[in-house]
Scaffold this motif. Sequence first.
Motif, short mmCIF file in Angstrom:
data_model
loop_
_atom_site.label_atom_id
_atom_site.label_comp_id
_atom_site.label_asym_id
_atom_site.label_seq_id
_atom_site.Cartn_x
_atom_site.Cartn_y
_atom_site.Cartn_z
N ALA A 138 0.83 -1.21 0.00
CA ALA A 138 0.00 0.00 0.00
C ALA A 138 0.86 1.26 0.00
N TYR A 139 1.89 1.29 0.84
CA TYR A 139 2.78 2.44 0.89
C TYR A 139 3.50 2.64 -0.44
N GLN A 140 3.95 1.54 -1.04
CA GLN A 140 4.64 1.64 -2.32
C GLN A 140 3.69 2.17 -3.39
N ALA A 141 2.45 1.70 -3.40
CA ALA A 141 1.47 2.16 -4.39
C ALA A 141 1.16 3.64 -4.23
N LEU A 142 1.21 4.14 -2.99
CA LEU A 142 0.94 5.55 -2.73
C LEU A 142 2.19 6.42 -2.82
N GLY A 143 3.34 5.79 -3.03
CA GLY A 143 4.60 6.53 -3.11
C GLY A 143 5.06 7.05 -1.76
N GLN A 144 4.60 6.43 -0.68
CA GLN A 144 5.00 6.86 0.67
C GLN A 144 6.24 6.11 1.12
N GLU A 145 7.02 6.76 1.96
CA GLU A 145 8.23 6.15 2.47
C GLU A 145 7.90 5.11 3.54
N ILE A 146 8.51 3.96 3.44
CA ILE A 146 8.26 2.87 4.39
C ILE A 146 9.12 3.10 5.62
N PRO A 147 8.49 3.09 6.82
CA PRO A 147 9.28 3.24 8.06
C PRO A 147 10.29 2.10 8.19
N LEU A 148 11.52 2.45 8.48
CA LEU A 148 12.56 1.44 8.64
C LEU A 148 12.73 1.10 10.11
N SER A 149 13.29 -0.05 10.34
CA SER A 149 13.53 -0.50 11.70
C SER A 149 14.69 0.27 12.31
N ASN A 150 14.43 0.94 13.41
CA ASN A 150 15.50 1.64 14.12
C ASN A 150 15.25 1.64 15.62
N ALA A 151 14.42 0.71 16.08
CA ALA A 151 14.05 0.67 17.49
C ALA A 151 15.11 -0.04 18.32
N LEU A 152 15.29 0.43 19.51
CA LEU A 152 16.12 -0.24 20.49
C LEU A 152 15.17 -0.71 21.59
N ILE A 153 15.06 -2.01 21.76
CA ILE A 153 14.16 -2.58 22.75
C ILE A 153 14.97 -3.00 23.96
N GLU A 154 14.53 -2.55 25.11
CA GLU A 154 15.24 -2.86 26.33
C GLU A 154 14.23 -3.08 27.45
N GLN A 155 14.41 -4.15 28.22
CA GLN A 155 13.55 -4.37 29.36
C GLN A 155 14.15 -3.67 30.57
N ILE A 156 13.27 -3.06 31.36
CA ILE A 156 13.71 -2.35 32.56
C ILE A 156 13.10 -3.05 33.77
N PRO A 157 13.91 -3.71 34.58
CA PRO A 157 13.36 -4.40 35.74
C PRO A 157 12.97 -3.43 36.84
N VAL A 158 11.86 -3.73 37.49
CA VAL A 158 11.40 -2.91 38.60
C VAL A 158 10.63 -3.82 39.56
N GLU A 159 10.81 -3.59 40.84
CA GLU A 159 10.11 -4.39 41.84
C GLU A 159 8.77 -3.74 42.15
N VAL A 160 7.70 -4.54 42.10
CA VAL A 160 6.36 -4.03 42.32
C VAL A 160 5.66 -4.92 43.34
N THR A 161 5.02 -4.31 44.32
CA THR A 161 4.20 -5.05 45.26
C THR A 161 2.78 -5.08 44.72
N LEU A 162 2.27 -6.29 44.49
CA LEU A 162 0.93 -6.42 43.96
C LEU A 162 -0.10 -6.24 45.07
N VAL A 163 -1.26 -5.77 44.71
CA VAL A 163 -2.33 -5.52 45.68
C VAL A 163 -2.64 -6.79 46.47
N SER A 164 -2.66 -7.93 45.80
CA SER A 164 -2.99 -9.19 46.47
C SER A 164 -1.92 -9.62 47.47
N GLN A 165 -0.71 -9.04 47.41
CA GLN A 165 0.37 -9.42 48.30
C GLN A 165 0.45 -8.51 49.53
N SER A 166 -0.24 -7.39 49.53
CA SER A 166 -0.14 -6.47 50.65
C SER A 166 -1.10 -6.88 51.76
N ALA A 167 -0.82 -6.42 52.98
CA ALA A 167 -1.63 -6.65 54.20
C ALA A 167 -1.57 -8.01 54.72
#
Length: 79
Positions: A50-79
């Motif tokens: 579709a993009y080629q037919a419309l002459g639009q530029e195709i987005p290229l892959s340039n993402a950097l994916i990174e997981q960020i660990p964080v400690e979370v207390t769930l509601v069911s674990q409190s009290a």
Amino acid sequence: MLFSYTARYTRLNNGYMGQLVEWPEVVTEGIDLDDCRSLLRDALNEMILAYQALGQEIPLSNALIEQIPVEVTLVSQSA
């Protein structure tokens, strides 16, 4: 040329949603993960055509994916 895109899958009540990080307009849903992967690949190919037919530029892959660990207390674990 071969480009790679980053797929993000989200579990839904009735299957999975797949979306490309670098091209959020490419999104689909499938009944299971394999189905969603296949449908996302098809959606990407259709969007490229579709993009080629419309002459639009195709987005290229340039993402950097990174997981960020964080400690979370769930509601069911409190009290």
